[in-house]
Design an enzyme around this catalytic site. Sequence first.
Site, PDB file in Angstrom:
ATOM      1  N   TYR A 118       0.806  -1.213   0.000  1.00  0.00           N
ATOM      2  CA  TYR A 118       0.000   0.000   0.000  1.00  0.00           C
ATOM      3  C   TYR A 118       0.844   1.270   0.000  1.00  0.00           C
ATOM      4  O   TYR A 118       0.385   2.320  -0.460  1.00  0.00           O
ATOM      5  CB  TYR A 118      -0.911   0.043   1.233  1.00  0.00           C
ATOM      6  CG  TYR A 118      -2.187  -0.741   1.095  1.00  0.00           C
ATOM      7  CD1 TYR A 118      -2.169  -2.099   0.773  1.00  0.00           C
ATOM      8  CD2 TYR A 118      -3.423  -0.129   1.298  1.00  0.00           C
ATOM      9  CE1 TYR A 118      -3.332  -2.818   0.670  1.00  0.00           C
ATOM     10  CE2 TYR A 118      -4.599  -0.848   1.195  1.00  0.00           C
ATOM     11  CZ  TYR A 118      -4.551  -2.189   0.881  1.00  0.00           C
ATOM     12  OH  TYR A 118      -5.715  -2.894   0.774  1.00  0.00           O
ATOM     13  N   LYS A 164       3.669 -15.450   1.613  1.00  0.00           N
ATOM     14  CA  LYS A 164       3.826 -16.099   0.302  1.00  0.00           C
ATOM     15  C   LYS A 164       5.321 -16.345   0.117  1.00  0.00           C
ATOM     16  O   LYS A 164       5.948 -15.898  -0.860  1.00  0.00           O
ATOM     17  CB  LYS A 164       3.231 -15.174  -0.788  1.00  0.00           C
ATOM     18  CG  LYS A 164       3.148 -15.760  -2.182  1.00  0.00           C
ATOM     19  CD  LYS A 164       2.099 -16.841  -2.356  1.00  0.00           C
ATOM     20  CE  LYS A 164       2.160 -17.417  -3.765  1.00  0.00           C
ATOM     21  NZ  LYS A 164       1.283 -18.591  -3.928  1.00  0.00           N
ATOM     22  N   ASP A 196      -2.375 -18.567  -0.186  1.00  0.00           N
ATOM     23  CA  ASP A 196      -3.392 -19.167  -1.058  1.00  0.00           C
ATOM     24  C   ASP A 196      -4.080 -20.347  -0.375  1.00  0.00           C
ATOM     25  O   ASP A 196      -5.311 -20.407  -0.290  1.00  0.00           O
ATOM     26  CB  ASP A 196      -2.809 -19.549  -2.435  1.00  0.00           C
ATOM     27  CG  ASP A 196      -1.499 -20.316  -2.363  1.00  0.00           C
ATOM     28  OD1 ASP A 196      -0.969 -20.504  -1.249  1.00  0.00           O
ATOM     29  OD2 ASP A 196      -1.002 -20.739  -3.432  1.00  0.00           O
ATOM     30  N   ASP A 220      -6.121  -7.454   4.115  1.00  0.00           N
ATOM     31  CA  ASP A 220      -7.307  -6.804   3.542  1.00  0.00           C
ATOM     32  C   ASP A 220      -8.215  -7.857   2.915  1.00  0.00           C
ATOM     33  O   ASP A 220      -9.422  -7.909   3.171  1.00  0.00           O
ATOM     34  CB  ASP A 220      -6.863  -5.772   2.492  1.00  0.00           C
ATOM     35  CG  ASP A 220      -8.040  -5.089   1.831  1.00  0.00           C
ATOM     36  OD1 ASP A 220      -8.986  -4.713   2.552  1.00  0.00           O
ATOM     37  OD2 ASP A 220      -8.020  -4.935   0.592  1.00  0.00           O
ATOM     38  N   ASP A 224     -12.088  -9.731   4.441  1.00  0.00           N
ATOM     39  CA  ASP A 224     -13.385  -9.757   3.747  1.00  0.00           C
ATOM     40  C   ASP A 224     -13.845 -11.200   3.533  1.00  0.00           C
ATOM     41  O   ASP A 224     -15.031 -11.506   3.632  1.00  0.00           O
ATOM     42  CB  ASP A 224     -13.306  -9.045   2.378  1.00  0.00           C
ATOM     43  CG  ASP A 224     -13.557  -7.541   2.477  1.00  0.00           C
ATOM     44  OD1 ASP A 224     -13.175  -6.936   3.496  1.00  0.00           O
ATOM     45  OD2 ASP A 224     -14.145  -6.973   1.534  1.00  0.00           O
TER      46      ASP A 224
HETATM   47  C1  IPM Z   1     -10.260  -1.592   4.248  1.00  0.00           C
HETATM   48  C2  IPM Z   1     -10.420  -0.946   2.893  1.00  0.00           C
HETATM   49  C3  IPM Z   1      -9.256  -0.017   2.606  1.00  0.00           C
HETATM   50  C4  IPM Z   1      -8.003  -0.872   2.530  1.00  0.00           C
HETATM   51  C5  IPM Z   1      -9.366   0.849   1.338  1.00  0.00           C
HETATM   52  C6  IPM Z   1     -10.645   1.619   1.285  1.00  0.00           C
HETATM   53  C7  IPM Z   1      -8.205   1.799   1.236  1.00  0.00           C
HETATM   54  O1  IPM Z   1     -10.581  -1.913   1.908  1.00  0.00           O
HETATM   55  O2  IPM Z   1     -10.132  -0.870   5.244  1.00  0.00           O
HETATM   56  O3  IPM Z   1     -10.284  -2.818   4.328  1.00  0.00           O
HETATM   57  O4  IPM Z   1      -7.726  -1.489   1.496  1.00  0.00           O
HETATM   58  O5  IPM Z   1      -7.281  -0.912   3.528  1.00  0.00           O
HETATM   59 MN    MN Z   2     -10.858  -3.952   2.696  1.00  0.00          MN
END
Ligand code: IPM
Ligand code: MN
Length: 338
Positions: A118, A164, A196, A220, A224
């Site tokens: 990032y 990885k 993975d 990240d 999710d």
């Molecule tokens: C998160 C989001 C952020 C990230 C984005 C919006 C910059 O996806 O907080 O998970 O990737 O960190």
């Molecule tokens: Mn995110």
Amino acid sequence: MSARIVLLPGDGVGPEVVAEAERCLAATGLPLECVTAPIGGAALEAGLPALPDATRRLCLSADAVLLGAVGGPAWPAGAAEAGLLQLRQALAVYANLRPIRAGAADLLIVRELTGGLYFGQPRWRTDDEAVDTLRDTRREIERLLHVGFNAARGRRRLVTSVDKANVLETSRLWRATADAVAAGYPDVVCQHALVDSFAMALMQRPEAFDVVVTENMFGDILSDEAAVLAGSIGLLPSASLGDGPGLFEPVHGSAPDIAGRGLANPCGAILSAAMLLRHALRAPEAAAAMEDAVAQTLAAGTATRDLAPAGGTAASTQEVGREVAARIRTIREEGNRR
Ligand code: IPM
Ligand code: MN
Ligand code: NAD
């Protein structure tokens, strides 16, 4: 003395869920002074940068910051999100804690937040070519790992370090650093996993993991994915911690597909406020009351559309927030009577 909290509602569903988190903070009865400031697309819209100077200064001098979400189709890719990335960097909140509880699974993802892909330089793009840089330093990896190992000591004492290392040099440094740090925590088991196959194992046997430590982008994506275990991404909170004020933010984004209609699940934002109470304000009883109130509300069947059974009736963002707030007050009154 009252604690100073900066609220950054941001974009999309951000303002809707932050309003409910604020309602629940007020219900704790703690002396809190909340101020609201613009970030992301909302700031761009007002002719300001995505992280206005005034917002940055307010956050740096606050006790804690609670953010909704930034971004959406109204702004060029990354323009609004840059406000959040700059804020994480300004606050130097390098450790992002993302707890996930669902059935037998009880995980804590500890995501590196201010390094990795990032923030690595150089990064550039022409019409035909683009470069991002994945750069990690031993110092940055070490301090993140210490957060993970310390957290494991208050839990089931198992750390899974996800990398990885079969491909990336940064991951080989990560793995070697994890082994070195693990030697200082003989009471904690440390295992390594490749990202993975870990993504698969997380779905197959989530109860086998405790603390998961990993690089910024891996964390990240994996968080999710882990939201599927919980049933909705709208449930997941996070705490971004460094040496100064902490940043508390739900894991979900601005959800432009449901924004402005009272459909968003406010629980992730409310539980982020609970993490704020615990980590920033050292108010564990108020934090537990807020978490219990969310659990009671969901158990009573008051839930937004993302969680409501097919054909069942769904509550609005506000209805969920109001019920959680009412239950916080009831829990407090019961505590006072005892
Ligand atoms: C998160 C989001 C952020 C990230 C984005 C919006 C910059 O996806 O907080 O998970 O990737 O960190
Ligand atoms: Mn995110
Ligand atoms: P998203 O998390 O916003 O939405 C993904 C899916 O989850 C959508 O179907 C959405 O309706 C649903 N969802 C999200 N939050 C919900 C909630 N509280 N209640 C019920 N359902 C919810 O991810 P996306 O669509 O990929 O991203 C949209 C925008 O948000 C993008 O601009 C992205 O950059 C941004 N984003 C911001 C943050 C942040 O500010 N921390 C985090 C992730 C994404």
